[in-house]
Write an enzyme that holds these catalytic residues in place. Structure first.
Site, PDB file in Angstrom:
ATOM      1  N   PRO A  85       0.851  -1.203   0.000  1.00 56.79           N
ATOM      2  CA  PRO A  85       0.000   0.000   0.000  1.00 56.79           C
ATOM      3  C   PRO A  85       0.883   1.249   0.000  1.00 56.79           C
ATOM      4  CG  PRO A  85      -0.084  -1.114   2.136  1.00 56.79           C
ATOM      5  CD  PRO A  85       0.814  -1.936   1.274  1.00 56.79           C
ATOM      6  N   ASP A  97       5.760   2.285   2.308  1.00 57.91           N
ATOM      7  CA  ASP A  97       4.828   1.183   2.563  1.00 57.91           C
ATOM      8  C   ASP A  97       4.007   1.566   3.792  1.00 57.91           C
ATOM      9  OD1 ASP A  97       3.615  -1.168   3.382  1.00 57.91           O
ATOM     10  OD2 ASP A  97       5.316  -2.436   2.835  1.00 57.91           O
ATOM     11  N   HIS A  98       2.731   1.824   3.564  1.00 55.33           N
ATOM     12  CA  HIS A  98       1.901   2.364   4.652  1.00 55.33           C
ATOM     13  C   HIS A  98       1.623   1.326   5.747  1.00 55.33           C
ATOM     14  CE1 HIS A  98      -0.303   5.363   6.597  1.00 55.33           C
ATOM     15  NE2 HIS A  98      -1.157   5.719   5.658  1.00 55.33           N
ATOM     16  N   ARG A  99       1.969   0.061   5.483  1.00 53.61           N
ATOM     17  CA  ARG A  99       1.815  -0.947   6.552  1.00 53.61           C
ATOM     18  C   ARG A  99       2.862  -0.721   7.628  1.00 53.61           C
ATOM     19  NH1 ARG A  99       2.530  -6.173   2.933  1.00 53.61           N
ATOM     20  NH2 ARG A  99       4.217  -4.820   2.264  1.00 53.61           N
ATOM     21  N   ILE A 119       5.045   2.403   7.656  1.00 50.46           N
ATOM     22  CA  ILE A 119       5.302   3.826   7.925  1.00 50.46           C
ATOM     23  C   ILE A 119       3.970   4.578   7.975  1.00 50.46           C
ATOM     24  CG2 ILE A 119       6.507   5.880   7.072  1.00 50.46           C
ATOM     25  CD1 ILE A 119       8.505   3.643   7.367  1.00 50.46           C
TER      26      ILE A 119
END
Ligand code: CAO
Length: 443
Positions: free
Chosen positions: A239, A415-417, A419
């Protein structure tokens, strides 16, 4: 005139004592240069070793199960009067899961990044067909210890579809995986996706472009095929969010110019990118989550204590990402020399898979070309990538008046998982402070 040549194992990067899991040719086989002849597999990677010459296999001196190292003799072949090429191309390493830009030596998102996990292998050069040896069995250990029986062509077919064979149940003799099994697996994955959890995308309609005008069919380069799969996986599995920022490099540019003569004497190019590499290390130290990867379970972060920076390099055959190691321990001139040498070899197609593995964070600089901002794709299993565009003189208000400042556009995809948005904004903020006053890398 026929000449007997020894086939030796080329540079396979950092891998040692790698097991032979398949032998794709036998004595008497006619092979083409770059045609895969042997498949190796470490606990981290599978790679196919290409034939260094055109010719006929005289003898294969190794067997499935043997362990080999760079320089070991694999066999011999008669090269006839075919065109010889002694500098065999390095084996192509590829990954099962998803990375990003380039003929990156791919590391699956689920792998601790301390060791990049190359994978199945790249297709042979365009126009060259891989000829599996009839009956060349291929067994290897799948996840969970099950043995996978599949022919090289089925392995290639599965790779093209992004299917991991350890997940496929074989319906052939002794559980051998057949093409129909791979197809059935893809079909069931697509159907499952429609229900919710998975990804279900209808396939694009096949269009006959020649109906609309003259066309020509050109095969994608080997690098583009590998990097395309890697980019696609990253794009759909990570993501992504991109944080934009800009850094005032007016002072940095003065410093860089003051070093220009010294760099010239050493025959080095001290571009802004070299300073950015050092600044990125400072930011990674300050925000260590950016110097991490998700582990295989997706529940832990593998925090890296080293600073290996990947640099995206544009080559005539596509994008590759060589990794500059221990950037924290190197000076500007040393980094300039190393990057110059790596990008030269990248453009000549001479990088080994090992030189494209083990990165912590990637910088993709289009600053030498132009543009304002762009959104790079995270080079998984890394968790962030910095896109750098061309610096531009701009009027910046200093509280009393506008003054001309040289501003560098930055785009940080992450990577929004792993950060959060606030972390990313802090990271780029910190990074632009360091770039604006490069003395801060000393802190
Ligand atoms: N702003 C202004 N000028 C810049 C700049 C920037 N951000 N970055 C570089 N420049 C200047 C350099 O100083 C150099 O000028 P001089 O010749 O006068 O010194 C010129 O632009 C060309 O630089 P360069 O691109 O050759 O060198 P580099 O160190 O900046 O980059 C490399 C090296 C290998 C990264 C680069 O050549 C390259 O391949 N970039 C493309 C990467 C890419 O394709 N990314 C996309 C990935 S997503 O698909």
């Amino acid at each position: 005139m026929a000449e007997s040549k020894i086939i030796t194992l080329p540079d396979v990067g950092e891998f040692k004592d790698i097991e032979i899991i398949e032998i794709l040719v036998a004595a008497g086989d006619q092979v083409e240069q770059e045609q895969s002849i042997i498949v190796l597999e470490s606990d981290k990677a599978t790679m196919e070793i290409p034939s260094p010459f055109d010719g006929i296999i005289e003898e294969i001196k190794v067997s499935v199960g043997d362990r080999v190292n760079e320089g070991d003799a694999l066999g011999s072949m008669s090269t006839g009067d075919s065109k010889l090429k002694d500098d065999a191309p390095p084996p192509a390493a590829e990954t099962p899961q998803a990375p990003a830009p380039a003929a990156i030596a791919e590391t699956p998102a689920s792998t601790p990044a301390t060791a990049a996990e190359p994978t199945p292998k790249a297709d042979p050069a365009p126009g060259k067909k891989l000829k599996p040896h009839p009956g060349a069995g291929s067994s290897s250990a799948g996840a969970g210890g099950n043995t996978i029986h599949a022919s090289p062509s089925i392995r290639r077919y599965a790779r093209e579809l992004g299917v991991r064979l350890e997940q496929v149940i074989g319906s052939g003799p002794k559980g051998r995986i057949l093409k129909a099994d791979v197809k059935a697996f893809v079909k069931s994955s697509m159907t499952a996706g429609g229900g919710g959890g998975g990804l279900s995308v209808s396939s694009a309609p096949e269009i006959d472009h020649s109906k609309f005008g003259e066309v020509e069919l050109l095969p994608l380069s080997r690098i583009k095929k590998i990097s395309g799969a890697h980019l696609h996986r990253s794009w759909v599995t990570v993501p992504h969010v991109t944080q934009f920022d800009e850094a005032d490099i007016t002072e940095l540019e003065k410093f860089r110019k003051s070093l220009a003569k010294e760099a010239e004497k050493k025959a080095l190019r001290l571009t802004p990118l070299i300073f950015l590499m050092k600044a990125v290390v400072s930011a990674l130290r300050e925000y260590p989550d950016f110097n991490a990867s998700l582990d295989a379970s997706g529940e832990n972060l593998v925090m890296k204590k080293y600073f290996h920076i990947g640099i995206a390099v544009d080559t005539p055959n596509g994008l590759v990402v060589p990794v500059v190691r221990n950037v924290d321990q190197k000076g500007l001139f040393e980094l300039a020399a190393e990057l110059g040498e790596l990008s030269l070899r990248a453009r000549d197609g001479k990088l080994s898979p090992g030189e494209m593995q083990g990165g912590c964070f990637t910088i993709s600089s289009l600053g030498g070309i132009g543009g304002t901002y762009f959104t790079p794709i995270v080079n998984a299993p890394e968790v962030a990538i910095l896109g750098v565009s061309r610096a531009k003189m701009q009027p910046v208000y200093n509280g009393a008046e506008f003054e001309p400042r040289l501003m560098l556009p930055l785009g940080l995809s992450y990577d929004h998982r792993v950060i959060d948005g606030a972390q990313a904004a802090r990271f780029t903020n910190f990074l632009s402070q360091v770039i604006s006053d490069i003395r801060r890398v000393l802190l």
